[in-house]
Design a protein around this motif. Structure first.
Motif, mmCIF file in Angstrom:
data_model
loop_
_atom_site.group_PDB
_atom_site.id
_atom_site.type_symbol
_atom_site.label_atom_id
_atom_site.label_comp_id
_atom_site.label_asym_id
_atom_site.label_seq_id
_atom_site.Cartn_x
_atom_site.Cartn_y
_atom_site.Cartn_z
ATOM 1 N N THR A 155 55.540 23.821 43.876
ATOM 2 C CA THR A 155 55.061 23.021 42.736
ATOM 3 C C THR A 155 54.279 21.795 43.192
ATOM 4 N N THR A 156 54.473 21.367 44.446
ATOM 5 C CA THR A 156 53.784 20.150 44.902
ATOM 6 C C THR A 156 52.398 20.433 45.489
ATOM 7 N N GLY A 157 52.105 21.685 45.821
ATOM 8 C CA GLY A 157 50.768 21.975 46.329
ATOM 9 C C GLY A 157 50.685 23.249 47.154
ATOM 10 N N VAL A 158 49.472 23.473 47.691
ATOM 11 C CA VAL A 158 49.206 24.656 48.507
ATOM 12 C C VAL A 158 49.229 24.229 49.974
ATOM 13 N N ILE A 159 50.098 24.855 50.754
ATOM 14 C CA ILE A 159 50.248 24.459 52.159
ATOM 15 C C ILE A 159 49.314 25.280 53.054
ATOM 16 N N ALA A 160 49.141 26.567 52.740
ATOM 17 C CA ALA A 160 48.261 27.430 53.535
ATOM 18 C C ALA A 160 47.810 28.623 52.696
ATOM 19 N N VAL A 161 46.654 29.173 53.096
ATOM 20 C CA VAL A 161 46.108 30.340 52.394
ATOM 21 C C VAL A 161 45.693 31.370 53.436
ATOM 22 N N GLU A 162 46.087 32.619 53.244
ATOM 23 C CA GLU A 162 45.615 33.686 54.129
ATOM 24 C C GLU A 162 45.115 34.833 53.264
ATOM 25 N N ASP A 163 43.801 35.093 53.364
ATOM 26 C CA ASP A 163 43.223 36.156 52.542
ATOM 27 C C ASP A 163 43.563 37.534 53.096
ATOM 28 N N ILE A 164 43.726 38.483 52.200
ATOM 29 C CA ILE A 164 43.937 39.879 52.583
ATOM 30 C C ILE A 164 42.564 40.468 52.947
ATOM 31 N N SER A 165 42.521 41.417 53.880
ATOM 32 C CA SER A 165 41.221 41.973 54.272
ATOM 33 C C SER A 165 40.616 42.751 53.092
ATOM 34 N N PRO A 166 39.293 42.733 52.954
ATOM 35 C CA PRO A 166 38.647 43.487 51.871
ATOM 36 C C PRO A 166 39.038 44.968 51.890
ATOM 37 N N THR A 167 39.181 45.559 53.082
ATOM 38 C CA THR A 167 39.572 46.974 53.174
ATOM 39 C C THR A 167 40.928 47.197 52.534
ATOM 40 N N MET A 168 41.859 46.277 52.790
ATOM 41 C CA MET A 168 43.207 46.426 52.223
ATOM 42 C C MET A 168 43.197 46.212 50.705
ATOM 43 N N VAL A 169 42.327 45.310 50.235
ATOM 44 C CA VAL A 169 42.201 45.116 48.779
ATOM 45 C C VAL A 169 41.683 46.421 48.156
ATOM 46 N N ALA A 170 40.665 47.016 48.794
ATOM 47 C CA ALA A 170 40.098 48.274 48.279
ATOM 48 C C ALA A 170 41.152 49.382 48.269
ATOM 49 N N LYS A 171 41.975 49.433 49.311
ATOM 50 C CA LYS A 171 43.016 50.481 49.382
ATOM 51 C C LYS A 171 44.049 50.313 48.269
ATOM 52 N N GLN A 172 44.400 49.064 47.983
ATOM 53 C CA GLN A 172 45.356 48.828 46.883
ATOM 54 C C GLN A 172 44.745 49.279 45.553
ATOM 55 N N ILE A 173 43.464 48.964 45.351
ATOM 56 C CA ILE A 173 42.803 49.348 44.087
ATOM 57 C C ILE A 173 42.806 50.873 43.946
ATOM 58 N N ASP A 174 42.401 51.561 45.014
ATOM 59 C CA ASP A 174 42.371 53.030 44.951
ATOM 60 C C ASP A 174 43.772 53.606 44.750
ATOM 61 N N ALA A 175 44.757 52.993 45.412
ATOM 62 C CA ALA A 175 46.142 53.500 45.292
ATOM 63 C C ALA A 175 46.608 53.471 43.842
ATOM 64 N N VAL A 176 46.387 52.354 43.165
ATOM 65 C CA VAL A 176 46.928 52.263 41.798
ATOM 66 C C VAL A 176 46.122 53.104 40.815
ATOM 67 N N PHE A 177 44.794 53.042 40.910
ATOM 68 C CA PHE A 177 43.994 53.772 39.913
ATOM 69 C C PHE A 177 44.008 55.288 40.107
ATOM 70 N N SER A 178 44.209 55.729 41.360
ATOM 71 C CA SER A 178 44.197 57.181 41.591
ATOM 72 C C SER A 178 45.468 57.834 41.042
ATOM 73 N N ASP A 179 46.489 57.030 40.791
ATOM 74 C CA ASP A 179 47.787 57.600 40.412
ATOM 75 C C ASP A 179 48.214 57.259 38.988
ATOM 76 N N ILE A 180 47.802 56.082 38.508
ATOM 77 C CA ILE A 180 48.383 55.564 37.261
ATOM 78 C C ILE A 180 47.285 55.192 36.261
ATOM 79 N N GLN A 181 47.501 55.566 35.010
ATOM 80 C CA GLN A 181 46.584 55.219 33.919
ATOM 81 C C GLN A 181 46.816 53.748 33.557
ATOM 82 N N ILE A 182 45.803 52.908 33.734
ATOM 83 C CA ILE A 182 45.973 51.460 33.514
ATOM 84 C C ILE A 182 45.213 51.029 32.260
ATOM 85 N N ASP A 183 45.890 50.266 31.380
ATOM 86 C CA ASP A 183 45.304 49.945 30.074
ATOM 87 C C ASP A 183 44.504 48.644 30.057
#
Ligand SMILES: Nc1ncnc2c1ncn2[C@@H]1O[C@H](COP(=O)(O)OP(=O)(O)OP(=O)(O)O)[C@@H](O)[C@H]1O
Ligand SMILES: Cc1ncc(CO)c(N)n1
Length: 274
Positions: A45-73
Motif C-alpha cells: 500500500t505504500t508503493g512499488v518497490i520493484a518491477v520485473e516484466d514478463i517476456s513478450p514470448t511468455m505473454v503470447a503463450k499465456q494468451i494462446d493457452a487461455v483462448f485456445s481452450d476456453i470461451q472468453i466473454d
C-alpha cells in the motif's frame, strides 16, 4: 451459462490493484476469472518497490493457452509495461478475434511509480487503443494521451471527444482526482464522463471521505468487463460498475500503512473497513 472474463495485467503483490483486484472483482460479481500476467510488481500500500516484466514470448503463450481452450466473454487490459508486450497483446486480440475489450491505460501507480515505458505511449495509441470497446483513463492518463492538461469538468468533456478519435468505440474518463478549483479541494462528487461518438454522459456518486483508493481504477474497469461478459450494453455495464466501485470504496479496508485497498467482499465479511 457461466460467464468468463480475462484480465491481461500486472501483478500487485499487496493484493489491492492489478491482476489481484481484477480477479477479486470478477469473483465477487460471479464471473469466472482468467489471467495473463504482463509484469510482476513488488508492491504494497505504500508503493512499488520493484518491477520485473514478463517476456513478450511468455505473454503470447499465456494468451494462446487461455483462448485456445476456453470461451472468453470479455477482456480487461491493465498494466502493459512496454512496446513489445503491447505488440503481442495486439497480435493475440486479433488472432483470437476478441470481443468486449476494456482497456485501462495504466501508466502510473497511485503512489507515483511508472508502470508504462515513456516510449510505449505511441504504440498504445496506434495499436492497442483502436481495438478497445472502451478505454478508461484517469485525468493524468488522459493528459498524457492528449499531450495537454485535463483538469476541469469542461476539459473532461472535450477530452473524451478527442480521445474517441484515436479509434476506440468509447471513452470513460474517470474524475476520481477531479478538484474544485475555487475551493482548491477534491470535488464532493466522484464524476466520470463518457462519450461513444454520440452520447455524452456523466456517471457520478458522492465522494467517499477516505484515503483508501488503492486499486480503484483496476476494480472499476474489471467490473465493466464483468458486466459486459454478462451481456449488458456498455451504458448499463458502466452504471452497474459505478455502483460496484462506490460500494467497494465505501467499505474499503484499512490494510497496511498506505492507502488501503477496495473491498470486494463486504457482503460476505464481518470486516467493513473504516
Ligand atoms: N473517494 C472516492 N469516492 C467515491 N468514488 C471515487 C473516489 N475516488 C475515486 N472514485 C471513483 O473510482 C473510480 C476510479 O477512479 P480513479 O480516478 O480513482 O481511477 P484511477 O486513478 O485510475 O485509480 P488507481 O488509483 O487505481 O490508479 C471512478 O469511478 C472514480 O469516480
Ligand atoms: C500491477 C498494478 N497495476 C495497476 C496499478 C494501478 O493502480 C498498480 N498500482 N499496480
Amino acid at each position: 451459462m457461466l460467464k468468463k472474463a480475462l484480465t491481461i495485467a500486472g501483478s500487485d503483490s499487496g493484493g489491492g490493484a492489478g491482476i489481484q483486484a481484477d480477479l477479486k472483482t470478477f469473483s465477487a460479481l460471479g464471473v469466472y476469472g482468467l489471467s495473463v500476467i504482463t509484469s510482476i510488481t513488488a508492491q504494497n500500500t505504500t508503493g512499488v518497490i520493484a518491477v520485473e516484466d514478463i517476456s513478450p514470448t511468455m505473454v503470447a503463450k499465456q494468451i494462446d493457452a487461455v483462448f485456445s481452450d476456453i470461451q472468453i466473454d470479455a477482456v480487461k487490459i491493465g498494466m502493459v509495461s512496454n512496446r513489445e508486450i503491447i505488440k503481442v497483446i495486439v497480435e493475440g486480440l486479433r488472432k483470437w478475434d476478441v470481443k468486449n475489450i476494456v482497456l485501462d491505460p495504466v501508466m502510473m501507480s497511485e503512489s507515483g511509480s511508472r508502470l508504462l515505458d515513456v516510449e510505449a505511449r505511441s504504440t498504445l495509441i496506434k495499436e492497442l487503443i483502436p481495438l478497445a470497446d472502451i478505454i478508461t483513463p484517469n485525468l493524468f492518463e488522459a493528459s498524457i494521451l492528449l499531450e495537454r492538461d485535463v483538469i476541469t469538468l469542461k476539459d473532461m468533456e472535450n477530452a473524451v471527444k478527442e480521445l474517441t478519435k484515436m479509434g476506440c468505440s468509447s471513452v470513460l474518463l474517470k474524475g476520481g482526482h477531479l478538484t474544485d478549483r475555487t475551493l482548491a479541494k477534491l470535488t464532493t462528487k466522484a464524476i466520470d464522463v463518457y462519450y461513444d461518438g454520440q452520447s455524452l454522459l456523466r456517471y457520478q456518486a458522492d465522494r467517499v471521505k477516505t484515503r483508501n483508493i488503492h486499486g480503484t481504477g483496476c476494480t472499476y474497469s474489471s467490473a465493466i468487463a464483468a458486466y459486459l461478459a454478462f451481456g449488458f450494453k456498455m451504458d448499463r455495464s458502466i452504471a452497474r460498475a459505478k455502483d460496484y466501485i462506490t460500494g467497494a470504496i465505501q467499505n474499503s479496508l484499512n490494510i497496511g500503512d498506505g492507502p488501503g485497498p477496495t473491498n470486494h467482499f463486504y457482503n460476505l465479511w464481518k470486516e467493513k473497513g473504516e
